[in-house]
Design an enzyme around this catalytic site. Structure first.
Site, PDB file in Angstrom:
ATOM      1  N   HIS A  14       0.796  -1.102   0.067  1.00 46.08           N
ATOM      2  CA  HIS A  14       0.156  -0.027  -0.272  1.00 46.08           C
ATOM      3  C   HIS A  14       0.952   1.223   0.025  1.00 46.08           C
ATOM      4  CE1 HIS A  14      -3.932  -2.044   0.427  1.00 46.08           C
ATOM      5  NE2 HIS A  14      -3.233  -2.850   0.994  1.00 46.08           N
ATOM      6  N   THR A  15       2.144   1.257  -0.532  1.00 44.01           N
ATOM      7  CA  THR A  15       2.741   2.172  -0.565  1.00 44.01           C
ATOM      8  C   THR A  15       2.914   3.037  -1.981  1.00 44.01           C
ATOM      9  OG1 THR A  15       4.688   0.785  -0.636  1.00 44.01           O
ATOM     10  CG2 THR A  15       4.570   1.746   1.294  1.00 44.01           C
TER      11      THR A  15
ATOM     12  N   GLU B 292      -7.186  -0.967 -15.756  1.00 42.15           N
ATOM     13  CA  GLU B 292      -7.716  -1.469 -14.502  1.00 42.15           C
ATOM     14  C   GLU B 292      -8.478  -0.316 -13.574  1.00 42.15           C
ATOM     15  OE1 GLU B 292      -5.521  -4.519 -12.824  1.00 42.15           O
ATOM     16  OE2 GLU B 292      -6.607  -4.543 -10.967  1.00 42.15           O
TER      17      GLU B 292
ATOM     18  N   GLY C  57      -6.741 -14.831  -7.632  1.00 39.30           N
ATOM     19  CA  GLY C  57      -7.421 -14.578  -6.190  1.00 39.30           C
ATOM     20  C   GLY C  57      -6.485 -14.812  -5.102  1.00 39.30           C
TER      21      GLY C  57
ATOM     22  N   ASP D 141       2.323  -3.865  -9.653  1.00 40.06           N
ATOM     23  CA  ASP D 141       1.882  -5.145 -10.208  1.00 40.06           C
ATOM     24  C   ASP D 141       2.220  -5.064 -11.675  1.00 40.06           C
ATOM     25  OD1 ASP D 141       1.106  -5.463  -7.768  1.00 40.06           O
ATOM     26  OD2 ASP D 141      -1.035  -5.385  -8.126  1.00 40.06           O
TER      27      ASP D 141
ATOM     28  N   GLY E 139      -3.632 -13.116  -4.376  1.00 32.26           N
ATOM     29  CA  GLY E 139      -2.719 -12.058  -4.100  1.00 32.26           C
ATOM     30  C   GLY E 139      -1.394 -12.010  -4.877  1.00 32.26           C
TER      31      GLY E 139
ATOM     32  N   SER F 286      -2.726 -11.952 -10.862  1.00 33.47           N
ATOM     33  CA  SER F 286      -2.826 -12.419 -12.098  1.00 33.47           C
ATOM     34  C   SER F 286      -3.612 -11.297 -12.841  1.00 33.47           C
ATOM     35  CB  SER F 286      -3.842 -13.749 -12.108  1.00 33.47           C
ATOM     36  OG  SER F 286      -5.025 -13.067 -10.977  1.00 33.47           O
TER      37      SER F 286
END
Ligand code: GLA
Length: 390
Positions: free
Chosen positions: A33-34, A158, A120, A170, A122, A125
């Protein structure tokens, strides 16, 4: 993994695809979350892939088949931004639409999607699908685009078509990763360097909790908003308009305003600011071959994600604590949270017993199966075949 060329030929009734490309899933070692706070992250690509095979058509139709879902999707070019389906179609429509917005693409194409990145869990994908598809289509339509622009296009796809306001980690690592290394990404600079992953005598294990939360997407977007609110609050309170993101905030300033700042905003900011510091310390630990320090930083990251960022769930906490109570050197949840997997640093000679012990304990406590995996740091996305595309 099934051969994507065969899937293409069997399902789309064509002899062979023109272009085949693949992109990997990822494990984020530390820095959670950075990324959407302009900070640091340290992911590695894994040796699991999403693969796509495409061939141009001579009409406007896009016909796509996913072997993972055994499902077809068809639409006409240019796509007309249909409502979200909540499924894999959104990723395909998203990437195609974002490309079409840069200039007319022309005809449609046949597409087969396959691969072995667990969904799903983490391991991202979704970014692997976006990046492998974008790479293939850029080649097929002969579009000139820098690596960073391609990564940003996938991230925007996304945001706009899937509805997760994800950071850039990602997609970035899926394209830029290098075998045998983790990638230290500085999001503010949009620049990276490779950090060799050579911790002798240590194994990295992931443990998938099997917990899948539909809550994850909305909670993620809420966290992102809270970080923006924290920035606005801090700009005013510290009278420092130069603070543009939590990346620009110092730990001592946060301590100073702790009692005045709304508790939730303070907690979120505290996690992000201390997590950024932990990423850089983890890089030092890796470069010093100090597995114990590296593991301790992972555990500190987990505590912060659990208590300050509040994105853990009891099942993930259980897996992390089990590791700390046994032979593990440290563990934490990976990815956005609310389910998915944990990452564990384990002495190599203990790895088998650890894997067995944690699965047994998890099944007894939660009446659910946990899946242990050991991924190797792999390379980023690549083109596997290109016959006269572009
Ligand atoms: C998801 C997002 C990433 C990142 C992580 C949390 O995986 O896609 O951009 O924000 O959550 O670190």
């Amino acid at each position: 993994m099934q051969d994507i060329r065969r899937i293409f030929a069997e399902r789309l009734g064509q002899d062979a695809p023109t272009i085949v490309s693949q992109a990997p899933g990822r494990v984020n070692l530390i820095g959670e979350h950075t990324d959407y706070n302009n900070g640091f992250v340290l992911p590695m690509a894994i040796d699991r892939w999403t693969e796509v095979a495409v061939s141009p058509r001579d009409d406007q139709t896009v016909r796509a088949y996913s072997s993972v879902f055994d499902e077809f999707v068809t639409f006409e070019m240019p796509p007309d931004a249909p409502p979200r389906s909540g499924g894999w179609r959104d990723y395909v429509v998203g990437v195609v639409t974002m490309l079409a917005r840069r200039g007319s693409l022309g005809n449609g194409f046949d597409l087969a999607i396959g691969g072995d990145v667990p969904l799903g869990g983490g391991l991202s994908s979704s970014a692997a699908l976006e990046v492998s598809l974008a790479l293939a289509l850029v080649q097929m339509y002969g579009i000139e685009m820098s690596d960073v622009a391609l990564v940003q296009l996938c991230q925007e796809a996304e945001h706009a078509f899937v509805g997760t306001h994800c950071g850039i980690m990602d997609q970035y690592v899926a394209l830029m990763a290098r075998k045998g290394t983790a990638l230290l990404l500085d999001v503010a600079a949009l620049d990276h360097r490779y950090v060799p992953l050579a911790l002798d005598g240590v194994t990295l294990l992931t443990v998938d909790s099997g917990v899948r939360r539909s809550l994850a997407q909305s909670a993620y977007n809420v966290r992102r908003q809270e970080c923006q609110d924290a920035v606005r609050w801090l700009q005013a309170a510290l009278a420092e308009p130069t603070i543009r993101s939590l990346r620009d905030v110092r730990e001592e300033d946060l301590k100073r305003v702790q009692h005045a700042m709304p508790t939730v905003l303070h907690r979120r900011a505290w996690h992000v600011v201390t997590e950024n510091a932990r990423v850089l310390q983890a890089v030092d630990a890796l470069e010093d071959h100090d597995a114990a320090r590296f593991g301790a930083l992972l555990s500190a990251s987990h505590r912060s994600l659990r208590d300050a960022y509040e994105v853990s769930v009891p099942e993930l906490d259980f897996l992390v604590s089990w590791g700390e109570d046994h032979e593990g050197l440290g563990a934490r949840l990976i990815g956005g949270g609310f389910g998915g997997a944990t990452l564990h640093v384990v002495p190599a000679q203990e790895a088998d017993a650890y894997a067995e012990g944690i699965t047994r304990a998890y099944a007894a406590a939660w009446n659910q199966e946990a899946t242990v995996a050991r991924y190797r740091p792999g390379p980023g996305a690549k083109q596997l075949l290109s016959r006269g595309g572009g």
